[in-house]
Design an enzyme around this catalytic site. Sequence first.
Site, PDB file in Angstrom:
ATOM      1  N   ASP A  91       9.392   2.643   0.756  1.00 28.10           N
ATOM      2  CA  ASP A  91       8.258   3.353   1.355  1.00 28.10           C
ATOM      3  C   ASP A  91       8.272   3.058   2.850  1.00 28.10           C
ATOM      4  O   ASP A  91       7.804   2.019   3.299  1.00 28.10           O
ATOM      5  CB  ASP A  91       6.946   2.911   0.707  1.00 28.10           C
ATOM      6  N   TYR A 149       0.854  -1.189   0.000  1.00 22.32           N
ATOM      7  CA  TYR A 149       0.000   0.000   0.000  1.00 22.32           C
ATOM      8  C   TYR A 149       0.885   1.233   0.000  1.00 22.32           C
ATOM      9  O   TYR A 149       1.806   1.347   0.809  1.00 22.32           O
ATOM     10  CB  TYR A 149      -0.912   0.016   1.230  1.00 22.32           C
ATOM     11  N   LYS A 171       3.335   9.487   8.695  1.00 22.90           N
ATOM     12  CA  LYS A 171       2.979   8.987  10.019  1.00 22.90           C
ATOM     13  C   LYS A 171       3.848   9.572  11.159  1.00 22.90           C
ATOM     14  O   LYS A 171       3.694  10.727  11.497  1.00 22.90           O
ATOM     15  CB  LYS A 171       2.946   7.459   9.996  1.00 22.90           C
TER      16      LYS A 171
HETATM   17  C1  LIG Z   1      -0.161   5.032   5.458  1.00 16.51           C
HETATM   18  C2  LIG Z   1       0.717   4.713   4.304  1.00 16.51           C
HETATM   19  C3  LIG Z   1       0.734   5.499   3.137  1.00 16.51           C
HETATM   20  C4  LIG Z   1      -0.227   6.627   2.922  1.00 16.51           C
HETATM   21  O1  LIG Z   1      -0.051   7.652   3.838  1.00 16.51           O
HETATM   22  P1  LIG Z   1      -1.254   8.704   4.073  1.00 16.51           P
HETATM   23  O2  LIG Z   1      -0.686   9.698   5.021  1.00 16.51           O
HETATM   24  O3  LIG Z   1      -2.399   7.918   4.603  1.00 16.51           O
HETATM   25  O4  LIG Z   1      -1.568   9.299   2.741  1.00 16.51           O
HETATM   26  C5  LIG Z   1       1.663   5.197   2.153  1.00 16.51           C
HETATM   27  N1  LIG Z   1       2.517   4.171   2.292  1.00 16.51           N
HETATM   28  C6  LIG Z   1       2.521   3.390   3.387  1.00 16.51           C
HETATM   29  C7  LIG Z   1       3.519   2.279   3.501  1.00 16.51           C
HETATM   30  C8  LIG Z   1       1.615   3.625   4.418  1.00 16.51           C
HETATM   31  O5  LIG Z   1       1.603   2.830   5.482  1.00 16.51           O
END
Ligand SMILES: *Cc1c(COP(=O)(O)O)cnc(C)c1O
Length: 446
Positions: free
Chosen positions: A235, A143, A264
């Site tokens: 990521d 994701y 985050k």
């Molecule tokens: C949460 C998340 C995102 C998206 O971040 P948002 O602040 O919700 O847009 C992208 N990549 C990873 C791995 C995530 O856990």
Amino acid sequence: MHEENSRNLYDRALSVMPGGVNSAVRAAIEPYPFFVQRGDGGHVVDVDGNRYIDWVMGLGPLLLGHDLPQPVQSAVQTHASNGPMFGAPTEIEVEHAEFVTRHVPGVEMLRFVNSGTEATVSAVRLARAYTGRDKIVVMQGSYHGANDSTLVEGEGNHLHPSSPGIPDDFAEHTIAVPFNDHEAAHHVFEEHGDDIAGVLVEPILANYGIVTPTDEYHETLADLCDDHGSLLVFDEVITGFRVGGLQCAQGKFGIDPDLTTFGKIIGGGFPVGAIGGKAEILRHFTPSGDVFQAGTFSGHPVTMAAGLETLKFAAENDVYDHVDDLGDQLRRGLTELCADYAPEYTVTGTDSMFKVIFTREGPEDRSGQCKAGCKQRPDCPRYDYCPKDGGDVSDAETDRWRRIFWPKMREQGVFLSQNQFESQFVSHAHTEADVEETLEAYKEAL
Ligand SMILES: *Cc1c(COP(=O)(O)O)cnc(C)c1O
């Protein structure tokens, strides 16, 4: 359990917000989610006065729990009262970027944005511009936010967008491979190597049940990228400043990615994202380069203050020892409970992340299995049964998890993430008593 106030709020919300929520996963709870009134350390209290041990922790950002320590609180207040934002640079952005570049091995420069989604969108644009290529390789079941380039379904290069509203052509530039599949990675580079701008990968699949890498998987990706002039993009929106402490997952795994996305935790509970990496690549962003990147709220002073003070607090206190230790206790306790009550289930997670995947099969003889969360050890008796990629996780008993197990945990005052796929997080505010109470609740519910 009283829930009139949540029910009434959800009724009102359904009239004015699609599905009654502002982010889809919150509505995964049936028949309706509880509405939170306030946080309290490692707990949340809902609008009907029900109190829960909170292992969701904002879905990742809240490393310190719900009560901001005094230095974080005063930094937030000072910056809010100076005037919330300016459209001009402030010192706190520089300090935050200095902190991140000092601690994260692959990051020499940083551009702050406002969400993890924005970070991955900009990182993909930068990788494409820098290499002059279009194709992006992602992992099935990974994701990367609401990013049109990565919202894809299917296998190999026979992909289609996973949401209406994204032109089919977008998926043409994305290739999905199963996580941990060395052969598939080699194959994709053999076929498309010269067209691949980059591999975008979560160091741990953390939005799909928590799947850790098998031995040398990231080395394989790094070598392939090196050999073909493609960029390795980690990521670390979830794993950043959670897995591996201040050096992040890349430090823990000893990988030196070209680009890294954050989100985050680095905002200390406020909206944030960032793209980091080698200076030579980052300089291609406007205004030093020509890859367009901008944002009204980017580097927001209140967010920067909350994020930086959170990270400084973690650096100066025993935050990582505490959360990793409780994570270990949870995973060990859950492994023992599963052995007794649900031997086919797999306990996953590392550092301060944990989850039980409701896998359908396990080994007869479990002696010598991983004791504190799946480590993908080839000599573990579970090795052939524990999830290796996103497909293995979606084959688990996801309905049982959500419809039977989750409500039973909630009844006992434990708030777990809203479906089988999302990770759960330990915060600095959690205690050993929270761990014990939670293990008791799992025992009832498994
Ligand atoms: C949460 C998340 C995102 C998206 O971040 P948002 O602040 O919700 O847009 C992208 N990549 C990873 C791995 C995530 O856990």
